[in-house]
Scaffold this motif. Sequence first.
Motif, PDB file in Angstrom:
ATOM      1  N   GLY A  13      37.168  53.889  30.521  1.00 39.73           N
ATOM      2  CA  GLY A  13      37.003  52.907  31.585  1.00 39.73           C
ATOM      3  C   GLY A  13      37.119  53.573  32.943  1.00 39.73           C
ATOM      4  N   GLY A  14      36.755  52.836  33.983  1.00 41.28           N
ATOM      5  CA  GLY A  14      36.994  53.320  35.335  1.00 41.28           C
ATOM      6  C   GLY A  14      36.007  54.348  35.836  1.00 41.28           C
ATOM      7  N   LEU A  45      32.878  39.072  39.658  1.00 40.84           N
ATOM      8  CA  LEU A  45      33.567  39.235  40.939  1.00 40.84           C
ATOM      9  C   LEU A  45      32.636  39.834  41.984  1.00 40.84           C
ATOM     10  CD1 LEU A  45      37.019  40.650  39.779  1.00 40.84           C
ATOM     11  CD2 LEU A  45      36.467  38.322  40.476  1.00 40.84           C
TER      12      LEU A  45
ATOM     13  N   LYS B   9      42.583  47.438  32.775  1.00 44.16           N
ATOM     14  CA  LYS B   9      41.295  48.069  32.589  1.00 44.16           C
ATOM     15  C   LYS B   9      41.471  49.577  32.633  1.00 44.16           C
ATOM     16  CE  LYS B   9      36.626  47.488  33.980  1.00 44.16           C
ATOM     17  NZ  LYS B   9      35.787  46.385  34.369  1.00 44.16           N
ATOM     18  N   GLY B  10      40.656  50.285  31.919  1.00 46.34           N
ATOM     19  CA  GLY B  10      40.723  51.738  31.941  1.00 46.34           C
ATOM     20  C   GLY B  10      40.381  52.275  33.323  1.00 46.34           C
ATOM     21  N   GLY B  11      40.834  53.497  33.596  1.00 46.93           N
ATOM     22  CA  GLY B  11      40.466  54.125  34.848  1.00 46.93           C
ATOM     23  C   GLY B  11      41.368  53.787  36.011  1.00 46.93           C
ATOM     24  N   ALA B 191      44.635  48.780  43.658  1.00 47.65           N
ATOM     25  CA  ALA B 191      44.701  47.724  44.658  1.00 47.65           C
ATOM     26  C   ALA B 191      43.297  47.344  45.114  1.00 47.65           C
ATOM     27  CB  ALA B 191      45.556  48.182  45.832  1.00 47.65           C
ATOM     28  N   THR B 192      42.556  46.692  44.221  1.00 44.58           N
ATOM     29  CA  THR B 192      41.223  46.173  44.543  1.00 44.58           C
ATOM     30  C   THR B 192      41.105  44.807  43.882  1.00 44.58           C
ATOM     31  OG1 THR B 192      40.279  47.110  42.527  1.00 44.58           O
ATOM     32  CG2 THR B 192      40.140  48.479  44.508  1.00 44.58           C
ATOM     33  N   PRO B 193      40.084  44.029  44.235  1.00 42.46           N
ATOM     34  CA  PRO B 193      39.923  42.726  43.571  1.00 42.46           C
ATOM     35  C   PRO B 193      39.783  42.864  42.046  1.00 42.46           C
ATOM     36  CG  PRO B 193      38.581  42.808  45.553  1.00 42.46           C
ATOM     37  CD  PRO B 193      39.167  44.186  45.369  1.00 42.46           C
ATOM     38  N   PHE B 194      39.033  43.880  41.560  1.00 36.89           N
ATOM     39  CA  PHE B 194      38.934  44.116  40.113  1.00 36.89           C
ATOM     40  C   PHE B 194      40.318  44.359  39.540  1.00 36.89           C
ATOM     41  CE2 PHE B 194      34.491  46.215  39.398  1.00 36.89           C
ATOM     42  CZ  PHE B 194      33.901  45.143  40.034  1.00 36.89           C
ATOM     43  N   HIS B 197      42.476  41.271  39.341  1.00 37.43           N
ATOM     44  CA  HIS B 197      41.981  40.365  38.303  1.00 37.43           C
ATOM     45  C   HIS B 197      42.444  40.833  36.921  1.00 37.43           C
ATOM     46  CE1 HIS B 197      38.675  39.278  35.429  1.00 37.43           C
ATOM     47  NE2 HIS B 197      38.852  38.095  35.975  1.00 37.43           N
ATOM     48  N   ASP B 198      42.292  42.133  36.647  1.00 35.33           N
ATOM     49  CA  ASP B 198      42.652  42.660  35.331  1.00 35.33           C
ATOM     50  C   ASP B 198      44.159  42.724  35.143  1.00 35.33           C
ATOM     51  OD1 ASP B 198      39.960  42.945  34.971  1.00 35.33           O
ATOM     52  OD2 ASP B 198      39.923  45.043  35.581  1.00 35.33           O
ATOM     53  N   ARG B 219      46.128  53.940  44.231  1.00 32.96           N
ATOM     54  CA  ARG B 219      45.191  53.766  45.351  1.00 32.96           C
ATOM     55  C   ARG B 219      45.600  52.522  46.135  1.00 32.96           C
ATOM     56  NH1 ARG B 219      39.382  53.806  43.251  1.00 32.96           N
ATOM     57  NH2 ARG B 219      38.861  54.916  45.145  1.00 32.96           N
ATOM     58  N   LEU B 222      44.045  50.851  49.481  1.00 37.81           N
ATOM     59  CA  LEU B 222      42.655  50.404  49.566  1.00 37.81           C
ATOM     60  C   LEU B 222      42.517  49.019  50.166  1.00 37.81           C
ATOM     61  CD1 LEU B 222      40.925  51.588  46.277  1.00 37.81           C
ATOM     62  CD2 LEU B 222      40.409  52.285  48.605  1.00 37.81           C
ATOM     63  N   ASP B 223      43.393  48.099  49.740  1.00 36.93           N
ATOM     64  CA  ASP B 223      43.183  46.725  50.198  1.00 36.93           C
ATOM     65  C   ASP B 223      44.213  46.294  51.242  1.00 36.93           C
ATOM     66  OD1 ASP B 223      45.406  46.383  48.675  1.00 36.93           O
ATOM     67  OD2 ASP B 223      44.605  44.762  47.447  1.00 36.93           O
ATOM     68  N   GLU B 244      45.370  56.290  47.986  1.00 39.69           N
ATOM     69  CA  GLU B 244      44.162  57.011  47.584  1.00 39.69           C
ATOM     70  C   GLU B 244      44.238  58.452  48.089  1.00 39.69           C
ATOM     71  OE1 GLU B 244      40.035  55.744  48.768  1.00 39.69           O
ATOM     72  OE2 GLU B 244      39.833  56.925  46.952  1.00 39.69           O
ATOM     73  N   ARG B 246      41.983  62.039  47.357  1.00 38.25           N
ATOM     74  CA  ARG B 246      40.930  62.714  46.607  1.00 38.25           C
ATOM     75  C   ARG B 246      41.471  63.924  45.841  1.00 38.25           C
ATOM     76  NH1 ARG B 246      34.687  63.868  47.896  1.00 38.25           N
ATOM     77  NH2 ARG B 246      34.476  65.618  46.473  1.00 38.25           N
ATOM     78  N   ALA B 249      42.187  62.946  42.294  1.00 40.85           N
ATOM     79  CA  ALA B 249      40.958  62.862  41.483  1.00 40.85           C
ATOM     80  C   ALA B 249      40.511  64.260  41.076  1.00 40.85           C
ATOM     81  CB  ALA B 249      39.866  62.151  42.265  1.00 40.85           C
TER      82      ALA B 249
END
Lengths: 306, 290
Positions: A13-14, A45, B9-11, B191-194, B197-198, B219, B222-223, B244, B246, B249
């Motif tokens: 994911g991601g 969304l 969610k993954g990631g 920290a995003t809408p996705f 939600h998850d 991260r 972010l929001d 966040e 880089r 990552a």
Amino acid sequence: MKPTELVVISGKGGTGKTSLVAAFATLAAECVLADCDVDASNLHLIHHSELVLREPFSGRVRASIDPDRCTDCGICEAMCRFDAILPTGGNGSSMAFHPTVNPHLCEGCGVCAWFCPEKAIDLYDGEDGHVLLSKTRCGPMVHARLGVAGENSGKLVGLVREQARELATMRELDTILIDGSPGIGCPVIASLTGADMALIVTEPSVSGMHDLKRIAELADGFGIPTLVAVNRWDVNPQLADEIETLAKEQGLEFAGRIRYDNAFSRAQLEGKSVLDIESNGLADDIRQVWSVIHARLDGMNQPEAL
Amino acid sequence: MKLAIASGKGGAGKTMVATNLAWTAAQQGVKTAFLDCDVEEPNAALFLKPDIENVIPVHVPKPVINQDVCTHCGLCSDICRYNALAVLSDKVLLFNELCHSCGGCVHVCPEHAIHEEPRLVGHIDAGHAGALKVCTGVLKVGEAIAPPVVKAVKQQAGDETLTILDSPPGTACPAVETVRDADFVLFVAEATPFGRHDLALAIDLAQALKRPFAVMLNRADLDHGETRRWCEENGFRVLAEIDEDRRIAEKCSSGELVVDALPDYREVFTKLLEDVVAAAEITTNERVQG
Ligand code: SF4
Ligand code: SF4
Ligand code: SF4
Ligand code: SF4
């Protein structure tokens, strides 16, 4: 004519799969969107969808014990292979008390009900989620919401796919864009079943490489054309090269690279399409990858020349 | 103590947090086991790089029908709620991938024509990275049902003081199997809408399974603090935040541990470990007393 189904998967994911599907939907002429990431569906969304229809879904039955008929013989508990039945007093209470079923652990196999000598166990349809139909600015979208510990996500994915197909046929739309599930288990197997083409979105990392191999092996089992795109390629250009080579070696087509840009997150926060957000060439990358995919899809939509 | 690191969610950075926490604990001399329960996409070993000492196969029971004794009465296919058995006029067919190994057919067959044999569905790589015990569950490609492999990985827990479970993402059966008996769950969310939600869905699951939990935001900048405020308003404890960066990552992409490659993050993980252990101890005591 049967609509062409493109499923976008990622293994891990991601990797930005959902954001890309949303951007592709904006670029495609009309299509049907199907969000098969039923565990954590996010596509709605992005697309400011408007809910039109909501139908309950039951993935499996659950057992329930009627305390009035139960004589505490213990057979059900001994036969349940899923540790879903708590024995008498099993909830910590010291009072005399009958066995109970934990609905989150019950797999609905029905073995307890079959063998209960008192016929004290009933099976009822569990509430496992909802199938949803929404309107978006890119066309209709079928998605779902899996309930807490809901089952069976593979079956729910199948339902979403079926409804998307019906919609596409009804409205004469020739492409279905599927946001697939992560992983390699039952929901992703259900996402791939019957699809015409798969796009794997990966990222240049050791985990991305590892998962790409596993998901490519799975997709290969379905014998459909499979493309690979590398997201955030510039985070590790060397691995991005390796992925491209690996993909080609495995007989996959390479659809292109997309650069690292937090425009995806900014777009989410501003509620816009990533294509409308100012970015450093990200939108061009996405258009480029889509043009490769689109050309392939077009080839499939044309009847084979004789 | 069993600590599950999970995400909607993954990631979201779940494996990054889980591996760095386990590594931090082991380096402090805490006897620690790391169990990778994300058996569909097990990645933690890429960061922890354990020496593998043992490969343990994972089997599930598979019914085998003795066609000579079978009278084709059809009872086995009646009890099977997964349509895994088809009784034909001259034989009984089993569809492996549909079978849930519930054992119903074995018990119901009046002729005792069905017995069970092990069927391979995955394996566990067991080993050590320094003092840290690392066990990775791997689901065989093409197998649909992950929980038996998750269960087998969990059985690898020994007498360690701290067991860290890297949970599969989401809220379906593999995540349930991982989280159901954890002492504490740490959710990693972006920290995003996705992400929000998850996270909400994942928290529903923890609450349904009555697991105490806290949140760590990845991260987080972010929001502009919206997800943090949302957590506070709902009474969800946020134990740590990472902005966040880089560099993270990049280090993760080449399989490096953040606490090794970026020393400025050591403090974050040391403190997170302390806080999460303290939070878990408090809730455990409350449950014992309450
Ligand atoms: S098998 Fe039936 S009677 Fe026996 S304990 Fe279970 S529910 Fe009660
Ligand atoms: S239906 Fe099957 S899983 Fe559910 S409680 Fe009964 S025996 Fe256990
Ligand atoms: S229950 Fe036993 S005897 Fe009857 S059809 Fe099945 S295997 Fe054959
Ligand atoms: S073990 Fe259960 S699921 Fe498997 S074939 Fe027998 S009855 Fe069906």
